[in-house]
Motif scaffolding. Structure first.
Motif, PDB file in Angstrom:
ATOM      1  N   GLY A 287      43.040   3.798  83.773  1.00 32.94           N
ATOM      2  CA  GLY A 287      43.843   2.899  84.574  1.00 32.94           C
ATOM      3  C   GLY A 287      45.313   3.224  84.499  1.00 32.94           C
ATOM      4  N   VAL A 288      46.081   2.560  85.354  1.00 30.39           N
ATOM      5  CA  VAL A 288      47.509   2.823  85.433  1.00 30.39           C
ATOM      6  C   VAL A 288      48.215   2.464  84.131  1.00 30.39           C
ATOM      7  CG1 VAL A 288      49.636   2.200  86.636  1.00 30.39           C
ATOM      8  CG2 VAL A 288      47.503   2.483  87.923  1.00 30.39           C
ATOM      9  N   GLN A 289      47.879   1.329  83.552  1.00 31.34           N
ATOM     10  CA  GLN A 289      48.531   0.892  82.324  1.00 31.34           C
ATOM     11  C   GLN A 289      48.276   1.855  81.176  1.00 31.34           C
ATOM     12  OE1 GLN A 289      50.668  -1.713  82.076  1.00 31.34           O
ATOM     13  NE2 GLN A 289      51.071  -0.888  80.033  1.00 31.34           N
ATOM     14  N   ALA A 290      47.030   2.344  81.113  1.00 34.58           N
ATOM     15  CA  ALA A 290      46.689   3.303  80.053  1.00 34.58           C
ATOM     16  C   ALA A 290      47.491   4.584  80.215  1.00 34.58           C
ATOM     17  CB  ALA A 290      45.197   3.600  80.076  1.00 34.58           C
ATOM     18  N   ARG A 291      47.647   5.040  81.450  1.00 34.19           N
ATOM     19  CA  ARG A 291      48.420   6.261  81.677  1.00 34.19           C
ATOM     20  C   ARG A 291      49.885   6.049  81.299  1.00 34.19           C
ATOM     21  NH1 ARG A 291      45.241   6.642  86.410  1.00 34.19           N
ATOM     22  NH2 ARG A 291      46.931   5.781  87.694  1.00 34.19           N
ATOM     23  N   GLU A 292      50.412   4.885  81.636  1.00 35.78           N
ATOM     24  CA  GLU A 292      51.795   4.602  81.285  1.00 35.78           C
ATOM     25  C   GLU A 292      51.985   4.548  79.777  1.00 35.78           C
ATOM     26  OE1 GLU A 292      52.855   1.016  83.250  1.00 35.78           O
ATOM     27  OE2 GLU A 292      53.028   1.944  85.244  1.00 35.78           O
ATOM     28  N   ASN A 293      51.046   3.942  79.085  1.00 37.74           N
ATOM     29  CA  ASN A 293      51.130   3.883  77.621  1.00 37.74           C
ATOM     30  C   ASN A 293      51.079   5.277  77.010  1.00 37.74           C
ATOM     31  OD1 ASN A 293      51.242   1.118  77.752  1.00 37.74           O
ATOM     32  ND2 ASN A 293      49.048   0.815  77.335  1.00 37.74           N
ATOM     33  N   LEU A 294      50.197   6.104  77.558  1.00 34.44           N
ATOM     34  CA  LEU A 294      50.052   7.461  77.051  1.00 34.44           C
ATOM     35  C   LEU A 294      51.328   8.264  77.289  1.00 34.44           C
ATOM     36  CD1 LEU A 294      48.181   9.538  75.751  1.00 34.44           C
ATOM     37  CD2 LEU A 294      47.336  10.113  78.037  1.00 34.44           C
ATOM     38  N   ASN A 295      51.878   8.162  78.490  1.00 31.41           N
ATOM     39  CA  ASN A 295      53.109   8.884  78.809  1.00 31.41           C
ATOM     40  C   ASN A 295      54.281   8.377  77.968  1.00 31.41           C
ATOM     41  OD1 ASN A 295      51.840  10.443  80.762  1.00 31.41           O
ATOM     42  ND2 ASN A 295      52.279   8.988  82.412  1.00 31.41           N
ATOM     43  N   SER A 296      54.308   7.063  77.736  1.00 35.02           N
ATOM     44  CA  SER A 296      55.366   6.505  76.906  1.00 35.02           C
ATOM     45  C   SER A 296      55.289   7.029  75.477  1.00 35.02           C
ATOM     46  CB  SER A 296      55.268   4.980  76.910  1.00 35.02           C
ATOM     47  OG  SER A 296      56.238   4.413  76.046  1.00 35.02           O
ATOM     48  N   ALA A 297      54.065   7.120  74.947  1.00 28.97           N
ATOM     49  CA  ALA A 297      53.882   7.647  73.591  1.00 28.97           C
ATOM     50  C   ALA A 297      54.310   9.109  73.513  1.00 28.97           C
ATOM     51  CB  ALA A 297      52.422   7.499  73.171  1.00 28.97           C
ATOM     52  N   LYS A 298      53.999   9.866  74.567  1.00 30.49           N
ATOM     53  CA  LYS A 298      54.398  11.279  74.577  1.00 30.49           C
ATOM     54  C   LYS A 298      55.912  11.421  74.612  1.00 30.49           C
ATOM     55  CE  LYS A 298      50.233  13.181  76.761  1.00 30.49           C
ATOM     56  NZ  LYS A 298      49.687  13.859  77.964  1.00 30.49           N
ATOM     57  N   ARG A 299      56.564  10.588  75.439  1.00 31.44           N
ATOM     58  CA  ARG A 299      58.024  10.659  75.527  1.00 31.44           C
ATOM     59  C   ARG A 299      58.675  10.300  74.196  1.00 31.44           C
ATOM     60  NH1 ARG A 299      57.108   8.300  80.675  1.00 31.44           N
ATOM     61  NH2 ARG A 299      57.477   6.217  79.795  1.00 31.44           N
ATOM     62  N   LYS A 300      58.150   9.257  73.546  1.00 33.96           N
ATOM     63  CA  LYS A 300      58.697   8.872  72.248  1.00 33.96           C
ATOM     64  C   LYS A 300      58.510   9.985  71.221  1.00 33.96           C
ATOM     65  CE  LYS A 300      58.132   3.865  72.838  1.00 33.96           C
ATOM     66  NZ  LYS A 300      57.432   2.648  72.361  1.00 33.96           N
ATOM     67  N   GLY A 301      57.339  10.628  71.277  1.00 32.79           N
ATOM     68  CA  GLY A 301      57.091  11.734  70.356  1.00 32.79           C
ATOM     69  C   GLY A 301      58.069  12.879  70.577  1.00 32.79           C
ATOM     70  N   LYS A 302      58.337  13.215  71.850  1.00 35.40           N
ATOM     71  CA  LYS A 302      59.276  14.292  72.157  1.00 35.40           C
ATOM     72  C   LYS A 302      60.695  13.919  71.742  1.00 35.40           C
ATOM     73  CE  LYS A 302      56.646  16.244  76.024  1.00 35.40           C
ATOM     74  NZ  LYS A 302      56.616  16.520  77.482  1.00 35.40           N
ATOM     75  N   LEU A 303      61.052  12.641  71.946  1.00 31.85           N
ATOM     76  CA  LEU A 303      62.387  12.204  71.544  1.00 31.85           C
ATOM     77  C   LEU A 303      62.558  12.281  70.030  1.00 31.85           C
ATOM     78  CD1 LEU A 303      62.956   9.128  73.903  1.00 31.85           C
ATOM     79  CD2 LEU A 303      64.135  11.337  73.971  1.00 31.85           C
ATOM     80  N   ARG A 304      61.524  11.856  69.298  1.00 33.28           N
ATOM     81  CA  ARG A 304      61.595  11.939  67.831  1.00 33.28           C
ATOM     82  C   ARG A 304      61.701  13.391  67.383  1.00 33.28           C
ATOM     83  NH1 ARG A 304      57.689   7.674  67.980  1.00 33.28           N
ATOM     84  NH2 ARG A 304      56.017   9.226  67.804  1.00 33.28           N
ATOM     85  N   LEU A 305      60.920  14.263  68.030  1.00 29.06           N
ATOM     86  CA  LEU A 305      60.969  15.678  67.670  1.00 29.06           C
ATOM     87  C   LEU A 305      62.347  16.259  67.979  1.00 29.06           C
ATOM     88  CD1 LEU A 305      59.672  18.331  66.802  1.00 29.06           C
ATOM     89  CD2 LEU A 305      58.814  18.601  69.141  1.00 29.06           C
ATOM     90  N   GLY A 306      62.872  15.947  69.163  1.00 25.63           N
ATOM     91  CA  GLY A 306      64.192  16.441  69.522  1.00 25.63           C
ATOM     92  C   GLY A 306      65.269  15.948  68.581  1.00 25.63           C
ATOM     93  N   ALA A 307      65.173  14.669  68.215  1.00 26.31           N
ATOM     94  CA  ALA A 307      66.156  14.103  67.294  1.00 26.31           C
ATOM     95  C   ALA A 307      66.061  14.766  65.924  1.00 26.31           C
ATOM     96  CB  ALA A 307      65.949  12.597  67.168  1.00 26.31           C
ATOM     97  N   GLY A 308      64.825  15.030  65.480  1.00 25.15           N
ATOM     98  CA  GLY A 308      64.642  15.681  64.181  1.00 25.15           C
ATOM     99  C   GLY A 308      65.207  17.079  64.158  1.00 25.15           C
ATOM    100  N   VAL A 309      64.923  17.864  65.204  1.00 28.26           N
ATOM    101  CA  VAL A 309      65.434  19.233  65.273  1.00 28.26           C
ATOM    102  C   VAL A 309      66.954  19.227  65.387  1.00 28.26           C
ATOM    103  CG1 VAL A 309      65.446  21.357  66.644  1.00 28.26           C
ATOM    104  CG2 VAL A 309      63.301  20.143  66.252  1.00 28.26           C
TER     105      VAL A 309
END
Length: 480
Positions: free
Chosen positions: A239-261
């Motif tokens: 569903g749409v909500q599940a996709r949004e949650n998944l994309n949000s988790a991916k973005r947060k993961g990339k932001l954390r990785l970028g901040a760490g590097v």
């Protein structure tokens, strides 16, 4: 003769075009090729700005450099045709589906405790020897006395086994910094405290390289680690909500990785400047020559600028040199300056191995300084291949390096051992414009640690130990 800025522009455009070509013929290794090309392209572009008035180089030297850059990318493409790696899909869809559970642990807690104890035991011996030679207070009041022009080889007084054990430090930074490196992860406060303590010990070693290697290895681990799907989230089809949650988790993961590097980069830069300032390494020799522009001088970044670009200028001058004499084993003064350019026939590339074989002439790992308008004694990662076998060595050596690093990167999800081996190899890429690190003793120690530590954690060894324990428990019953 074209000026440096024109050659720099041509090579930056060439590297850009090559990056797109690698992306077409080997997408799975594009990260390695792109990172390599960005590192080189940035140094060459800065060299062409004229912020330091480096000496102009001949067409032959620029073409030799170009051959090395192209050859690395050719090696990265050839890795795609390796029979074994071709069957391994390292893309995001197969991150954990080819027999790799996604676990990247390399030590258990007891193993990590032993490694840490061994490192700090070696560090304690270092402090004792410094106390005997200089007085421990000198580390804080006047470190230039310990490591300066008057005693550039101050570590030579440290026994070789102790120096080797000190190389565990950079590896410990990566282990403590990466949560999944330990089978039973440590709390974050303990990990950060350990990283800080090890970093402080490396400041006391009065060397920037060890700390840099540790930070770069940690960055390589974080950037190349396997990415698991966010737990508890439904597939996109749900569903749409599940996709949004998944994309949000991916973005947060990339932001954390970028901040760490980014944080690693900031810490590395601050450490570079701090240690350099404490040792009086602030580009003083370069500033005295008049080759440094007023803009660069006012910025206070002369020293890091030379470290990043000076090796490229030095390699170009080395290729142009007609001084085929070997540097003297003994010389007056603490610094040897000269454009020594003998053909070394393997003595340079295999110098770390030859040092343990008595009676064989080898190239001193501390190069003589060369005058590029400023003094430097680093010649990029292409130097060993050129000294040994000239342009042909540059072509084949750089191809081999590109192949090995790309091949290892493509196989990184095969096992924890493969993951850590490629991380060590990838972490050497930022040094490409500075020095060849694959044959460096510190890199070899890190590779050895990966092999030994993962051997103790391999399924085969664990299965053998489990069978042995079962046999030990059942044997008395069978005797009865």
């Amino acid at each position: 003769m074209m000026p440096n800025w024109a050659w720099g522009l041509c090579l930056v455009l060439l590297l850009t075009a090559i990056t797109f070509a690698v992306n077409r013929y080997n997408k799975r290794a594009i990260a390695v090729a792109a990172f390599h090309n960005v590192i080189w392209g940035g140094a060459i572009a800065l060299l062409g700005t004229g912020l330091i008035d480096y000496k102009e180089a001949s067409v032959a030297s620029w073409l030799t450099l170009s051959v090395g850059l192209v050859a690395f990318n050719v090696g990265a493409v050839l890795a795609n045709f390796s029979s074994r790696s071709h069957r391994i899909d390292t893309g995001a869809r197969a991150d954990l589906s080819e027999g790799f559970s996604g676990r990247t642990e390399i030590v258990t807690r007891p193993m990590l405790a032993v490694l840490t104890a061994v490192y700090f035991a070696a560090f304690t011996i270092y402090l004792v020897l410094i106390e005997q030679r200089f007085g421990i207070a000198t580390l804080f009041t006047d470190p230039v006395v310990i490591r300066g022009a008057s005693d550039p080889t101050y570590l030579e007084g440290i026994p070789l086994p102790v120096r080797v054990l000190l190389y565990i430090g950079p590896f410990l930074i990566a282990i403590f910094g990466y949560k999944e490196a330990v089978r039973n992860p440590l709390p974050i406060w303990l990990r950060l405290s350990a990283v800080a303590l090890i970093a402080v010990s490396m400041f006391a070693l009065l060397q920037r390289t060890n700390l840099f290697v540790g930070l770069l290895l940690l960055a390589a681990v974080l950037v190349t680690k396997p990415h698991k799907k966010a737990s508890g989230l439904a597939e996109p089809a749900a569903g749409v909500q599940a996709r949004e949650n998944l994309n949000s988790a991916k973005r947060k993961g990339k932001l954390r990785l970028g901040a760490g590097v980014a944080l690693i980069g900031v810490v590395g830069f601050v450490a570079f400047q701090a240690i350099g300032g404490a040792l009086g390494k602030e580009g003083g020799q370069a500033l005295s020559t008049g080759a440094v522009s007023s803009t660069l001088e006012r910025s206070g970044l002369t020293e890091p600028f030379i470290y990043y670009t000076g090796g490229v200028a030095a390699f170009l001058q080395l290729v142009d040199s007609t001084n085929y004499e070997w540097p003297p084993d003994e010389f007056e003064g603490a610094i040897l300056v000269g454009d020594y350019n003998p053909q070394t026939w393997g003595a340079r590339t295999f110098s770390p191995i030859l040092k343990v074989i008595p009676g064989i002439q080898r190239w001193n790992e501390i190069n003589p300084f060369i005058d590029t308008a400023v003094w430097t004694n680093v010649f990029t990662s292409l130097e060993p291949f050129y000294r040994d076998f000239r342009a042909l060595g540059v072509a084949f050596g750089s191809t081999a390096v590109g192949f090995v690093i790309a091949w290892a990167y493509m196989r990184r999800f095969k096992s924890p051992r493969a993951f850590w081996l490629q991380a060590v190899l990838v972490s050497t890429l930022p040094f490409a414009t500075f020095a060849f690190k694959l044959n460096d003793t510190l890199t070899l120690v890190c590779l050895f640690l990966v092999l030994v530590l993962t051997l103790t954690l391999s399924p085969r060894v664990r299965g053998y130990l489990q069978r042995t324990r079962v046999d030990d428990r059942t044997e008395p019953n069978e005797a009865n």
